[in-house]
Design a protein around this motif. Structure first.
Motif, PDB file in Angstrom:
ATOM      1  N   ASN A   1      95.585  38.979  45.240  1.00  0.00           N
ATOM      2  CA  ASN A   1      95.155  38.060  46.287  1.00  0.00           C
ATOM      3  C   ASN A   1      96.177  36.938  46.340  1.00  0.00           C
ATOM      4  N   ILE A   2      96.970  36.909  47.430  1.00  0.00           N
ATOM      5  CA  ILE A   2      98.088  35.976  47.540  1.00  0.00           C
ATOM      6  C   ILE A   2      97.738  34.898  48.560  1.00  0.00           C
ATOM      7  N   PHE A   3      97.899  33.620  48.171  1.00  0.00           N
ATOM      8  CA  PHE A   3      97.563  32.521  49.080  1.00  0.00           C
ATOM      9  C   PHE A   3      98.375  31.285  48.714  1.00  0.00           C
ATOM     10  N   GLY A   4      98.320  30.286  49.597  1.00  0.00           N
ATOM     11  CA  GLY A   4      99.006  29.018  49.337  1.00  0.00           C
ATOM     12  C   GLY A   4     100.320  28.907  50.079  1.00  0.00           C
ATOM     13  N   GLU A   5     100.885  27.694  50.072  1.00  0.00           N
ATOM     14  CA  GLU A   5     102.131  27.436  50.787  1.00  0.00           C
ATOM     15  C   GLU A   5     103.329  27.968  50.010  1.00  0.00           C
ATOM     16  N   GLY A   6     104.459  28.097  50.724  1.00  0.00           N
ATOM     17  CA  GLY A   6     105.693  28.526  50.093  1.00  0.00           C
ATOM     18  C   GLY A   6     105.713  30.012  49.782  1.00  0.00           C
ATOM     19  N   PHE A   7     106.849  30.474  49.226  1.00  0.00           N
ATOM     20  CA  PHE A   7     107.009  31.885  48.884  1.00  0.00           C
ATOM     21  C   PHE A   7     106.444  32.176  47.495  1.00  0.00           C
ATOM     22  N   PRO A   8     105.578  33.164  47.372  1.00  0.00           N
ATOM     23  CA  PRO A   8     105.170  33.592  46.031  1.00  0.00           C
ATOM     24  C   PRO A   8     106.342  34.271  45.333  1.00  0.00           C
TER      25      PRO A   8
ATOM     26  N   ILE B   1      96.123  33.488  55.402  1.00  0.00           N
ATOM     27  CA  ILE B   1      96.853  33.089  56.597  1.00  0.00           C
ATOM     28  C   ILE B   1      98.141  32.362  56.204  1.00  0.00           C
ATOM     29  N   ASN B   2      99.177  32.556  57.032  1.00  0.00           N
ATOM     30  CA  ASN B   2     100.467  31.870  56.885  1.00  0.00           C
ATOM     31  C   ASN B   2     101.192  32.206  55.585  1.00  0.00           C
ATOM     32  N   THR B   3     100.906  33.342  54.995  1.00  0.00           N
ATOM     33  CA  THR B   3     101.620  33.741  53.780  1.00  0.00           C
ATOM     34  C   THR B   3     103.033  34.187  54.132  1.00  0.00           C
ATOM     35  N   MET B   4     103.995  33.834  53.256  1.00  0.00           N
ATOM     36  CA  MET B   4     105.398  34.211  53.455  1.00  0.00           C
ATOM     37  C   MET B   4     105.884  35.022  52.255  1.00  0.00           C
ATOM     38  N   PHE B   5     106.520  36.165  52.536  1.00  0.00           N
ATOM     39  CA  PHE B   5     107.082  36.997  51.483  1.00  0.00           C
ATOM     40  C   PHE B   5     108.591  37.085  51.651  1.00  0.00           C
ATOM     41  N   ASN B   6     109.311  36.959  50.544  1.00  0.00           N
ATOM     42  CA  ASN B   6     110.770  37.035  50.562  1.00  0.00           C
ATOM     43  C   ASN B   6     111.239  38.476  50.649  1.00  0.00           C
ATOM     44  N   THR B   7     112.538  38.664  50.908  1.00  0.00           N
ATOM     45  CA  THR B   7     113.121  40.009  50.943  1.00  0.00           C
ATOM     46  C   THR B   7     112.869  40.729  49.616  1.00  0.00           C
ATOM     47  N   GLY B   8     112.526  42.002  49.703  1.00  0.00           N
ATOM     48  CA  GLY B   8     112.360  42.817  48.514  1.00  0.00           C
ATOM     49  C   GLY B   8     111.210  42.405  47.623  1.00  0.00           C
TER      50      GLY B   8
ATOM     51  N   LEU C   1     108.752  44.260  52.186  1.00  0.00           N
ATOM     52  CA  LEU C   1     107.628  44.050  51.274  1.00  0.00           C
ATOM     53  C   LEU C   1     107.024  45.388  50.869  1.00  0.00           C
ATOM     54  N   PHE C   2     106.731  45.540  49.566  1.00  0.00           N
ATOM     55  CA  PHE C   2     106.008  46.711  49.060  1.00  0.00           C
ATOM     56  C   PHE C   2     104.714  46.205  48.429  1.00  0.00           C
ATOM     57  N   MET C   3     103.582  46.702  48.944  1.00  0.00           N
ATOM     58  CA  MET C   3     102.292  46.169  48.511  1.00  0.00           C
ATOM     59  C   MET C   3     101.348  47.301  48.129  1.00  0.00           C
ATOM     60  N   GLY C   4     100.750  47.183  46.934  1.00  0.00           N
ATOM     61  CA  GLY C   4      99.851  48.197  46.430  1.00  0.00           C
ATOM     62  C   GLY C   4      98.465  48.135  47.062  1.00  0.00           C
ATOM     63  N   ASP C   5      97.639  49.127  46.742  1.00  0.00           N
ATOM     64  CA  ASP C   5      96.298  49.255  47.307  1.00  0.00           C
ATOM     65  C   ASP C   5      95.436  48.018  47.049  1.00  0.00           C
TER      66      ASP C   5
ATOM     67  N   TRP D   1      95.879  36.710  41.024  1.00  0.00           N
ATOM     68  CA  TRP D   1      95.270  35.836  42.022  1.00  0.00           C
ATOM     69  C   TRP D   1      96.047  34.531  42.001  1.00  0.00           C
ATOM     70  N   GLY D   2      96.679  34.166  43.158  1.00  0.00           N
ATOM     71  CA  GLY D   2      97.411  32.913  43.178  1.00  0.00           C
ATOM     72  C   GLY D   2      98.506  32.897  44.218  1.00  0.00           C
ATOM     73  N   GLY D   3      99.482  31.992  44.006  1.00  0.00           N
ATOM     74  CA  GLY D   3     100.548  31.809  44.979  1.00  0.00           C
ATOM     75  C   GLY D   3     101.824  31.292  44.348  1.00  0.00           C
ATOM     76  N   LYS D   4     102.511  30.416  45.056  1.00  0.00           N
ATOM     77  CA  LYS D   4     103.843  29.965  44.669  1.00  0.00           C
ATOM     78  C   LYS D   4     103.893  29.381  43.257  1.00  0.00           C
ATOM     79  N   ASP D   5     102.952  28.522  42.929  1.00  0.00           N
ATOM     80  CA  ASP D   5     103.064  27.736  41.703  1.00  0.00           C
ATOM     81  C   ASP D   5     102.315  28.304  40.506  1.00  0.00           C
ATOM     82  N   THR D   6     101.247  29.022  40.746  1.00  0.00           N
ATOM     83  CA  THR D   6     100.450  29.481  39.612  1.00  0.00           C
ATOM     84  C   THR D   6      99.706  30.770  39.938  1.00  0.00           C
ATOM     85  N   PHE D   7      99.512  31.592  38.903  1.00  0.00           N
ATOM     86  CA  PHE D   7      98.744  32.825  39.023  1.00  0.00           C
ATOM     87  C   PHE D   7      97.783  32.933  37.854  1.00  0.00           C
ATOM     88  N   THR D   8      96.698  33.650  38.076  1.00  0.00           N
ATOM     89  CA  THR D   8      95.803  34.010  36.999  1.00  0.00           C
ATOM     90  C   THR D   8      95.392  35.461  37.186  1.00  0.00           C
TER      91      THR D   8
END
Length: 419
Positions: free
Chosen positions: A348-355, A333-340, A323-327, A364-371
């Motif tokens: 701000n990353i949240f929600g079930e499943g892989f973003p 909690i329970n966030t999952m990140f895929n390879t690369g 994972l590469f994450m900017g400032d 701002w968002g997660g697997k299904d939607t971002f804004t």
């Protein structure tokens, strides 16, 4: 080195997004020290200069009060690319060259010794990013040196750089200071540095058999944590109870780290306090990873990992990429990140499943939607986060936030996000 030295940023800086939106390339950490600190150490000089992108110049001036920024007032100068990891061989090659010379590694500019009329031409370019064409007319010489071209190179070279930095920082006198409690196990004590004020609590294992371990001033290693070298723990950082810090890991200053970390760099002022796995990853400043955040660093088919860099999918050529994450970005909690995975600045990353594997800055968002993360709200949160560490969010930080928001606007527009 008896001539002035200028560390510069070259035209390929965008290949290191999102890590360098808010930092010059040479302020990235690889090993124990930043690239800038390494270059200053290897290339001793009575006078230094720094070159940076214009949107970073005020930040660089503030953080380097005694060094001229984007100006040179000497008749000769050695320009060093802020992407290189210096070594003794490079120094010897440069010192053997008496004339104006361009030192290259294939298509990459490594350094340039410039004087007289050639230097006058460079003075006119200091307000922009250096290009290969700026160095036309100089004698070319091929050199051997490691170059940070992409974010995963920082992970690739981190272990060797910890070892190199350790040797250059090691003192001849006693290297074990601080408070070592009864019940601490240190394997290969000669390969360990513990600075003053550090506390190593009962049950801690420091295993430096396969590589050195450096623990900075006022760091706290809590009971039953294990650290395997090569590893670096920065000043004022806390390693939580039972944490597992594996080889080739660097944790910068003022961090709080728990769970399992392997082959990763956490730059400084960032937290991963709870259980969860962080592997072959690079985390910038003011990041918070929520409890049980995990990332994958190996594909199920053991293939080479592809990573989105500057909105293009690039083959890393490596089997292990995390994972590469900017400032100022955060995960719930329970966030999952895929390879690369690549997460931009102030997300701000949240929600079930892989973003998605690529999340633009200020999202701002997660697997299904971002804004789009409202810039005013992002600034407000950053102020509160920094205040908790007794750091001021100044006008310089605010201008950098707003500039970065504008620079990254196209990333969000391409994904149909509101502007």
């Amino acid at each position: 080195m008896d001539i002035p030295v200028c560390i510069f940023e070259g035209e390929q800086y965008k290949l290191l997004y999102p890590l360098v939106y808010m930092h010059p390339i040479y302020d990235l950490r690889c090993g124990i020290r930043t690239i800038k600190e390494k270059i200053f150490d290897y290339f001793k000089s009575e006078k230094y200069f720094l070159h940076s992108r214009q949107n970073l110049s005020e930040l660089v001036k503030r953080d380097n009060p005694n060094i001229p920024i984007n100006e040179i007032d000497t008749d000769i100068c050695l320009f060093i690319n802020g992407k290189i990891l210096p070594n003794e061989s490079l120094i010897e090659t440069i010192e053997e060259s008496d004339h104006d010379t361009l030192f290259v590694k294939g298509e990459y500019i490594i350094a340039a010794r410039v004087s007289g009329l050639n230097l006058n031409k460079f003075r006119n370019s200091l307000s922009s990013i250096f290009k290969f064409s700026d160095f036309e007319g100089l004698i070319k010489k091929e050199v051997s040196v490691d170059v940070i071209n992409y974010p995963w190179d920082l992970i690739k070279y981190n272990g060797q750089e910890i070892s190199k930095d350790f040797l250059r920082l090691k003192k001849k006198s006693d290297n074990i200071n601080g408070k070592i409690y009864e019940g601490v196990i240190i394997v290969n004590k000669d390969n360990v540095i513990i600075e003053e004020g550090a506390e190593i609590k009962p049950g801690v294992v420091l295993d430096a058999e396969e590589g050195p371990i450096y623990i900075g001033k006022n760091a706290k290693i809590m009971p039953n944590a294990t650290i395997i070298g090569p590893a670096y723990i920065g000043n004022n950082t806390s390693i939580k109870i039972g944490a597992k810090i594996y080889e080739n890991t660097s944790i910068g200053e003022y961090c709080k780290i728990g769970g399992e970390v392997e082959g990763s760099v956490v730059h400084s002022y960032s937290n991963k306090q709870h259980d969860g796995f962080l592997g072959h990853s690079y985390i910038m400043q003011w990041v918070n990873l929520g409890a049980d955040t995990n990332n994958s660093d190996l594909k199920n088919n053991y293939g080479s990992v592809k990573v989105y860099i500057n909105d293009k999918l690039i083959d890393s050529g490596s089997m292990f990429v995390g994972l590469f994450m900017g400032d100022h970005s955060k995960s719930s909690i329970n966030t999952m990140f895929n390879t690369g995975s690549v997460i931009g600045v102030s997300c701000n990353i949240f929600g079930e499943g892989f973003p998605p594997k690529y999340v633009p800055s200020f999202c701002w968002g997660g697997k299904d939607t971002f804004t789009t993360y409202d810039i005013e709200k992002a600034i407000d949160v950053a102020k509160r986060v920094m205040k908790r560490r007794y750091k001021d969010f100044t006008e310089i930080e605010e201008n950098l936030f707003r500039t970065t928001f504008l620079i990254t606007q196209d990333e969000r527009r391409k994904r149909g996000l509101p502007q």
